[in-house]
Write a protein that holds these residues in place. Structure first.
Motif, short mmCIF file in Angstrom:
data_model
loop_
_atom_site.label_atom_id
_atom_site.label_comp_id
_atom_site.label_asym_id
_atom_site.label_seq_id
_atom_site.Cartn_x
_atom_site.Cartn_y
_atom_site.Cartn_z
N UNK A 40 0.93 12.47 3.03
CA UNK A 40 2.16 11.78 3.43
C UNK A 40 2.45 10.56 2.56
N UNK A 41 1.60 10.31 1.55
CA UNK A 41 1.75 9.11 0.72
C UNK A 41 2.10 9.46 -0.70
N UNK A 42 2.88 8.58 -1.32
CA UNK A 42 3.12 8.69 -2.75
C UNK A 42 3.19 7.27 -3.33
N UNK A 43 2.85 7.15 -4.59
CA UNK A 43 2.91 5.87 -5.27
C UNK A 43 4.32 5.30 -5.13
N UNK A 44 4.37 4.03 -4.76
CA UNK A 44 5.65 3.36 -4.57
C UNK A 44 6.08 3.25 -3.12
N UNK A 45 5.45 4.04 -2.22
CA UNK A 45 5.77 3.90 -0.79
C UNK A 45 5.48 2.48 -0.35
N UNK B 197 8.26 -17.81 9.67
CA UNK B 197 8.27 -16.40 10.03
C UNK B 197 7.69 -15.65 8.84
N UNK B 198 6.72 -14.79 9.09
CA UNK B 198 6.03 -14.10 8.01
C UNK B 198 6.24 -12.60 8.09
N UNK B 199 6.43 -12.00 6.93
CA UNK B 199 6.58 -10.55 6.81
C UNK B 199 5.66 -10.08 5.69
N UNK B 200 4.94 -9.00 5.96
CA UNK B 200 3.99 -8.48 4.98
C UNK B 200 4.38 -7.08 4.53
N UNK B 201 4.03 -6.77 3.29
CA UNK B 201 4.26 -5.43 2.75
C UNK B 201 2.98 -4.91 2.09
N UNK B 202 2.81 -3.62 2.21
CA UNK B 202 1.75 -2.90 1.51
C UNK B 202 2.44 -1.82 0.69
N UNK B 203 2.25 -1.87 -0.62
CA UNK B 203 2.87 -0.90 -1.53
C UNK B 203 1.79 -0.01 -2.10
N UNK B 204 1.95 1.30 -1.96
CA UNK B 204 0.97 2.26 -2.46
C UNK B 204 0.99 2.23 -3.98
N UNK B 205 -0.20 2.03 -4.58
CA UNK B 205 -0.32 2.02 -6.03
C UNK B 205 -1.08 3.22 -6.57
N UNK B 206 -1.87 3.87 -5.69
CA UNK B 206 -2.65 5.03 -6.12
C UNK B 206 -3.12 5.79 -4.89
N UNK B 207 -3.15 7.12 -5.02
CA UNK B 207 -3.72 7.98 -3.97
C UNK B 207 -4.55 9.03 -4.69
N UNK B 208 -5.88 8.98 -4.49
CA UNK B 208 -6.76 9.93 -5.17
C UNK B 208 -8.14 9.92 -4.51
N UNK B 209 -8.76 11.08 -4.46
CA UNK B 209 -10.14 11.18 -4.00
C UNK B 209 -10.38 10.66 -2.60
N UNK C 6 -6.60 5.52 -0.76
CA UNK C 6 -5.28 5.01 -1.11
C UNK C 6 -5.46 3.53 -1.47
N UNK C 7 -4.79 3.11 -2.54
CA UNK C 7 -4.83 1.71 -2.96
C UNK C 7 -3.45 1.09 -2.76
N UNK C 8 -3.46 -0.19 -2.42
CA UNK C 8 -2.23 -0.89 -2.09
C UNK C 8 -2.18 -2.27 -2.73
#
Length: 136
Positions: free
Chosen positions: A7-12, A96-108, A111-113
């Motif tokens: 369900x993940x791709x780089x850039x999500x 007020x704080x907002x956080x984001x996690x951006x997928x940079x890699x999915x392998x093995x 997932x890296x963010x």
């Protein structure tokens, strides 16, 4: 339900509001929970008159903890394998704080963010990275 690699791709990007209108009470409660009673976080007179800041400010680890909760809410409990941050700006009462996690890699099975937390003015207060185990 844990996050799946399929369900993940780089850039999500996953975004979550961490706190709206951070209260001084929350900062003091964190001081009690962590045992970190540095007066920069708890003593308005010291912080303004001795240290020269405009107000007390939140512990960096409070921001890291709230951001970490966003990550575990996203990837699932006990899935994080790495998490590191850099504090880039102070967090003040009322922020007020907002956080984001951006997928940079999915392998093995991992997932890296890239992770970022900003305040209501768009100022980055935390930047970092995370890695999590993901199901196929």
């Amino acid at each position: 339900m844990p996050l799946k690699a399929s369900n993940l791709k780089v850039g999500d990007v996953h975004t979550a509001r961490l706190v709206e209108d951070l209260k001084r009470t929350q900062i003091v409660q964190y001081a009690g929970a962590s045992g970190d009673y540095n007066p920069l976080h708890t003593d308005e007179v010291f912080t303004t008159q001795v240290a020269g800041y405009p107000s007390v400010f939140a512990h960096g680890m409070l921001t890291m903890g709230m951001t970490g909760k966003m990550l575990t809410d996203y990837v699932g409990d006990a899935r994080l394998t790495k998490y590191g941050v850099r504090f880039t700006s102070q967090v003040w009462p009322g922020d007020t704080l907002e956080a984001t996690a951006t997928v940079t890699e999915v392998a093995g099975g991992l997932a890296k963010f890239d992770v970022k937390t900003i305040n209501q003015n768009g100022v980055e207060v935390l930047s970092g990275y995370a890695e999590a185990r993901v199901d196929p």
